[in-house]
Scaffold this motif. Sequence first.
Motif, mmCIF file in Angstrom:
data_model
loop_
_atom_site.group_PDB
_atom_site.id
_atom_site.type_symbol
_atom_site.label_atom_id
_atom_site.label_comp_id
_atom_site.label_asym_id
_atom_site.label_seq_id
_atom_site.Cartn_x
_atom_site.Cartn_y
_atom_site.Cartn_z
ATOM 1 N N CYS A 125 110.684 100.678 54.838
ATOM 2 C CA CYS A 125 110.098 101.565 55.844
ATOM 3 C C CYS A 125 110.951 102.822 55.963
ATOM 4 O O CYS A 125 112.173 102.768 55.803
ATOM 5 N N VAL A 126 110.306 103.940 56.230
ATOM 6 C CA VAL A 126 110.995 105.217 56.414
ATOM 7 C C VAL A 126 110.466 105.877 57.679
ATOM 8 O O VAL A 126 109.250 105.980 57.866
ATOM 9 N N LYS A 127 111.382 106.304 58.537
ATOM 10 C CA LYS A 127 111.005 106.972 59.779
ATOM 11 C C LYS A 127 110.966 108.475 59.549
ATOM 12 O O LYS A 127 111.904 109.066 59.030
ATOM 13 N N GLU A 128 109.834 109.099 59.906
ATOM 14 C CA GLU A 128 109.683 110.546 59.769
ATOM 15 C C GLU A 128 109.100 111.108 61.055
ATOM 16 O O GLU A 128 107.935 110.875 61.370
ATOM 17 N N GLN A 129 109.925 111.819 61.819
ATOM 18 C CA GLN A 129 109.522 112.414 63.097
ATOM 19 C C GLN A 129 108.882 111.342 63.985
ATOM 20 O O GLN A 129 109.538 110.372 64.362
ATOM 21 N N SER A 130 107.604 111.469 64.285
ATOM 22 C CA SER A 130 106.972 110.512 65.201
ATOM 23 C C SER A 130 106.270 109.367 64.487
ATOM 24 O O SER A 130 105.651 108.514 65.128
ATOM 25 N N ALA A 131 106.352 109.345 63.150
ATOM 26 C CA ALA A 131 105.637 108.322 62.379
ATOM 27 C C ALA A 131 106.607 107.403 61.644
ATOM 28 O O ALA A 131 107.726 107.788 61.307
ATOM 29 N N LEU A 132 106.154 106.182 61.421
ATOM 30 C CA LEU A 132 106.891 105.208 60.618
ATOM 31 C C LEU A 132 106.045 104.874 59.405
ATOM 32 O O LEU A 132 104.902 104.424 59.542
ATOM 33 N N HIS A 133 106.586 105.115 58.214
ATOM 34 C CA HIS A 133 105.855 104.841 56.972
ATOM 35 C C HIS A 133 106.440 103.598 56.317
ATOM 36 O O HIS A 133 107.638 103.535 56.047
ATOM 37 N N CYS A 134 105.585 102.611 56.073
ATOM 38 C CA CYS A 134 106.030 101.359 55.465
ATOM 39 C C CYS A 134 105.223 101.061 54.207
ATOM 40 O O CYS A 134 104.015 101.332 54.150
ATOM 41 N N SER A 135 105.893 100.497 53.220
ATOM 42 C CA SER A 135 105.243 100.102 51.972
ATOM 43 C C SER A 135 105.190 98.577 51.906
ATOM 44 O O SER A 135 106.197 97.903 52.138
ATOM 45 N N PHE A 136 104.002 98.048 51.586
ATOM 46 C CA PHE A 136 103.781 96.609 51.510
ATOM 47 C C PHE A 136 103.295 96.234 50.118
ATOM 48 O O PHE A 136 102.668 97.040 49.426
ATOM 49 N N LYS A 137 103.551 95.011 49.738
ATOM 50 C CA LYS A 137 103.018 94.456 48.504
ATOM 51 C C LYS A 137 102.104 93.297 48.897
ATOM 52 O O LYS A 137 102.564 92.235 49.307
#
Length: 219
Positions: A125-137
């Motif tokens: 997961c990567v936090k960017e400003q107000s969003a959290l981006h996560c990668s799933f398999k």
Amino acid sequence: MSAFIKYPIAVLALFSMVMTVDAKNIQQNPTTEQPPAGVLFDIPKLAGKTQAEVEVLLGEPIFCAKSESALNCSFQEDEIEIVFIDGKADWITVNGAFRSPAYSQKVEGKTKAEALALLGDPVFCVKEQSALHCSFKDGDVSVSVEFIDGKVSETTVKGSLANAPYSKETLAMLGLAVKDASFSNEHVMRWDNIPGLLSVMLHSEGKAVSVATIKVKTK
């Protein structure tokens, strides 16, 4: 052995033979025609075809929008888009990453805990400003999820093209002969020398392909 016992055994044997034949017929006659091994979408078979002919290869579209002179349809979870001009497949776009209606329906609007229950633990997961981006398999599927205010706001599925190298060899995944590009830089490769097609373009995202665009007849 009595006739009463022999009869049901014969019926079961016949039923088993019918089921075996049906299973073979299903395997030999799938709903859609499968491309050759190693080919994602067989562009030469799609180019210039009617919508009915395309559906034999790709199945029914998930969405179509009609304009005055064209019909724009999305197939296979939005991985491939085709614009039909004068009733024929003329502009073809293969997406490396795309919004899958199935995953959108599955997780969008869910909390992070609910998404994890459906998709499992994230790869990262990567936090960017107000969003959290996560990668799933999720099995063999790579899914990117954006969380805003603790809920899923958008999902993106990484398709097979996104794993392909940004090189002329990727033409083979589109059912095309591998040849040198007419033009090439770090962002785009273009072929104007493929028989039966006006142009083929690969767009890059780093060292991978982000999207492929094919024009058959109309600029």
